[in-house]
Scaffold this motif. Structure first.
Motif, PDB file in Angstrom:
ATOM      1  N   UNK A 153       0.797  -1.227   0.000  1.00  0.00           N
ATOM      2  CA  UNK A 153       0.000   0.000   0.000  1.00  0.00           C
ATOM      3  C   UNK A 153       0.829   1.275   0.000  1.00  0.00           C
ATOM      4  N   UNK A 154       1.994   1.235   0.630  1.00  0.00           N
ATOM      5  CA  UNK A 154       2.772   2.444   0.852  1.00  0.00           C
ATOM      6  C   UNK A 154       3.970   2.517  -0.103  1.00  0.00           C
ATOM      7  N   UNK A 155       4.401   3.732  -0.458  1.00  0.00           N
ATOM      8  CA  UNK A 155       5.646   3.866  -1.222  1.00  0.00           C
ATOM      9  C   UNK A 155       6.824   3.256  -0.455  1.00  0.00           C
ATOM     10  N   UNK A 156       7.818   2.817  -1.184  1.00  0.00           N
ATOM     11  CA  UNK A 156       9.017   2.269  -0.557  1.00  0.00           C
ATOM     12  C   UNK A 156       8.782   0.969   0.167  1.00  0.00           C
ATOM     13  N   UNK A 157       7.879   0.122  -0.352  1.00  0.00           N
ATOM     14  CA  UNK A 157       7.529  -1.123   0.339  1.00  0.00           C
ATOM     15  C   UNK A 157       8.121  -2.373  -0.291  1.00  0.00           C
ATOM     16  N   UNK A 158       8.804  -2.236  -1.431  1.00  0.00           N
ATOM     17  CA  UNK A 158       9.261  -3.430  -2.145  1.00  0.00           C
ATOM     18  C   UNK A 158      10.554  -3.116  -2.891  1.00  0.00           C
ATOM     19  N   UNK A 159      11.529  -4.031  -2.737  1.00  0.00           N
ATOM     20  CA  UNK A 159      12.806  -3.911  -3.450  1.00  0.00           C
ATOM     21  C   UNK A 159      13.216  -5.287  -3.972  1.00  0.00           C
ATOM     22  N   UNK A 160      13.737  -5.306  -5.187  1.00  0.00           N
ATOM     23  CA  UNK A 160      14.131  -6.547  -5.862  1.00  0.00           C
ATOM     24  C   UNK A 160      15.359  -6.223  -6.713  1.00  0.00           C
ATOM     25  N   UNK A 161      16.285  -7.176  -6.912  1.00  0.00           N
ATOM     26  CA  UNK A 161      17.480  -6.868  -7.715  1.00  0.00           C
ATOM     27  C   UNK A 161      17.121  -6.450  -9.136  1.00  0.00           C
TER      28      UNK A 161
END
Length: 543
Positions: A405-413
């Motif tokens: 739901x929020x910005x900055x919630x997911x990171x992937x290579x």
């Protein structure tokens, strides 16, 4: 000696060292956290580190680079990396591939041998240092003189942070640090550089009119929407247009809430597969992503017949190399906000949202299905959790269960370089301490960055590391099927005990094989206030 530039202290300024001035410059840009793994060439820079600087030690340069990458992405600002000459730089370059495509503003420095000996190629000389990290970095340099070191580092910082952001590299001979700096270096401390690339009023009007005329527009949103905190503007545009929103293929960040009525999922990474999904849409608006980051070879038409594509990007390189469409290089947040206000709402019927989150698939005896793992984590960890994922064979399962739901919630290579997940989670947690970070990492990927556990333990960075152990390189098994390669050697990695490895690095770990045990382990980890590792034996799935 620390020297602060001022007109009243010009006499002190005149004798300030290159090192003193450089630390002042780094302070001015908020670069007081150093991610590093030192060697002999770096000691003159690091010795007697000022009290307001902190040094985060990683046990391998790839881990160091990935920690800094996660930190830079989460704080939406530059990060400082210090590596050891050519050897350390080489060890970090695998992770550097991710930083390039995530537009991570990394200022990577490396020590060089004494300036007078560089041409002799003595031990630990960085031969042709500026060429070593190319073509990965945005800019690379070794200053031609000691006096030029502060200006070169200033150039590196500004180059890294100007759009499109990206990693840069500076090699510094270690005897340069004690050389006398020029008094004129004081100008560097107050310099600012900004990018101003707003659409003109006619450009905005033309784009809004084009979207208004479209019968079935579709949005494709990429990682730079999240990187520029333009997520809410993307939602506003999708609402105004009643247009479906896809995440661009090979997603390294999540730019759109995954349970919004407009959300349709993550596009596959093949030409034909994307074109098939875009059939029926007359206008495709791609924002903050390349057009497109394909992966598996899937030949076909780039676009369906009669479909027009418009590309909004911060990166002139992305704009220039796209094989189709019209591109506009611009500020994404400003453009999306103005565009959402400029289009005419209510012209199309409301969208029918996707079905509710599906019930997780059942698992085999003694294992959990990844969907069930992700469902438990979603429900137990909470909506504000930050997910750093590197389990490539379970990406489909993750997105099926995700509620982001929020910005900055997911990171992937961003470039598929393994070894990102564990250390990047450490960097993200360091930059975003008020949110819980959970790393979801496959057992194959975990081995590339396992030493990040030591850094998490050493600095008490409370990441929850979840290792999904299926005993094989699952994504490669899927690719073997796609390529018709048949059985291939070297794909199985059975019997690795990550709880034992974690204990050796100082992190408490537990192995679970049931839903009840997983809920208990996650609950305990959330309350621990320190890093924890949870090993989960899982069924093999495909991306």
């Amino acid at each position: 000696m620390q020297v602060y530039w001022s007109r009243s202290r010009e006499r002190s300024c005149a004798v300030a060292s290159v090192r003193d001035v450089t630390f002042e410059l780094l302070r001015a840009h908020g670069l007081t956290t150093i991610f590093g793994n030192p060697g002999s060439n770096e000691l003159p820079f690091l010795a007697g580190l000022p009290d307001d600087f902190r040094y985060l030690l990683g046990l391998h340069e790839g881990v160091v680079l990935a920690m800094a990458d996660g930190y830079a992405q989460a704080r939406r600002g530059p990060a400082l990396v210090n590596l050891h000459a050519a050897a350390g730089t080489g060890n970090a370059m695998g992770q550097l591939t991710n930083s390039v495509y995530s537009h991570s503003p990394l200022v990577v420095t490396a020590g060089q041998q004494v300036r007078s000996t560089v041409g002799q190629e003595v031990m630990l000389a960085n031969v042709d240092a500026a060429a070593l990290p190319r073509p990965l970095v945005k800019w690379s340099s070794e200053p031609a003189s000691a006096e030029d070191v502060p200006r070169t580092i200033s150039q590196a910082i500004h180059t890294a942070t100007l759009a499109p952001q990206g990693p840069v590299y500076v090699s510094v001979p270690y005897d340069d640090w004690q050389a006398q700096s020029s008094v004129e270096a004081r100008h560097l401390l107050s310099r600012t550089t900004v990018t101003a690339a707003a659409l003109t009023t006619p450009q905005l009007a033309d784009l809004a009119a084009m979207l208004d005329r479209a019968e079935r527009p579709v949005l494709i949103l990429g990682p730079d929407v999240d990187a520029t905190a333009a997520n809410d503007h993307a939602v506003a545009l999708a609402d105004a247009l009643a247009a479906p929103a896809w995440i661009a293929p090979s997603a390294s960040r999540c730019p759109f809430p995954t349970r919004h009525p407009a959300f349709r999922g993550v596009l596959p990474a093949g030409v034909k597969a994307i074109s098939d999904l875009l059939a029926g849409h007359d206008l495709v608006l791609v924002v903050g992503a390349p057009v497109f980051r394909y992966h598996q070879y899937d030949p076909g038409r780039y676009l369906p017949e009669g479909t027009r594509l418009v590309h909004l990007t911060v990166d002139p390189g992305e704009a220039a190399r796209a094989p189709m469409g019209d591109a506009i290089v611009c500020d994404l947040a400003d453009t999306l906000a103005r565009l959402a206000a400029a289009v005419t709402p209510g012209r199309r019927a409301a969208l029918v949202p996707l079905p509710p989150i599906p019930t997780p698939r059942p698992a085999s005896a003694g294992r959990l299905h990844p969907e069930e793992v992700f469902a438990v984590l979603r429900d137990t960890a909470g909506a504000d959790t930050v997910w750093v994922t590197e389990s490539t064979s379970t990406t489909g399962a993750f997105w099926a269960q995700a509620d982001l739901r929020e910005p900055g919630s997911y990171y992937f290579p961003a470039s598929g370089g393994l070894g990102f997940g564990l250390p990047a989670a450490v960097g993200v947690q360091l930059a975003d301490p008020d949110r819980q970070v959970v790393a979801l990492v496959g057992d194959g990927s975990a081995n590339y960055g396992i030493t990040a556990l030591w850094t998490a333990a050493r600095y008490r960075i409370p990441v929850i590391f979840v290792i999904l152990r299926n005993g094989t390189y699952g994504a490669l098994r899927w690719f073997a099927q796609v390529l018709g390669a048949g059985e291939t050697p070297g794909l199985d990695i059975p019997d690795i005990d990550f709880t034992a490895l974690a204990a050796g690095y100082g992190v408490t770990g537990v192995t679970v094989s049931s839903r009840t045990a997983l809920v208990e382990a996650v609950t305990d980890a959330l309350a621990a206030g320190e890093p924890r590792l949870i090993q989960v034996d899982t069924d093999l799935t495909t991306p």
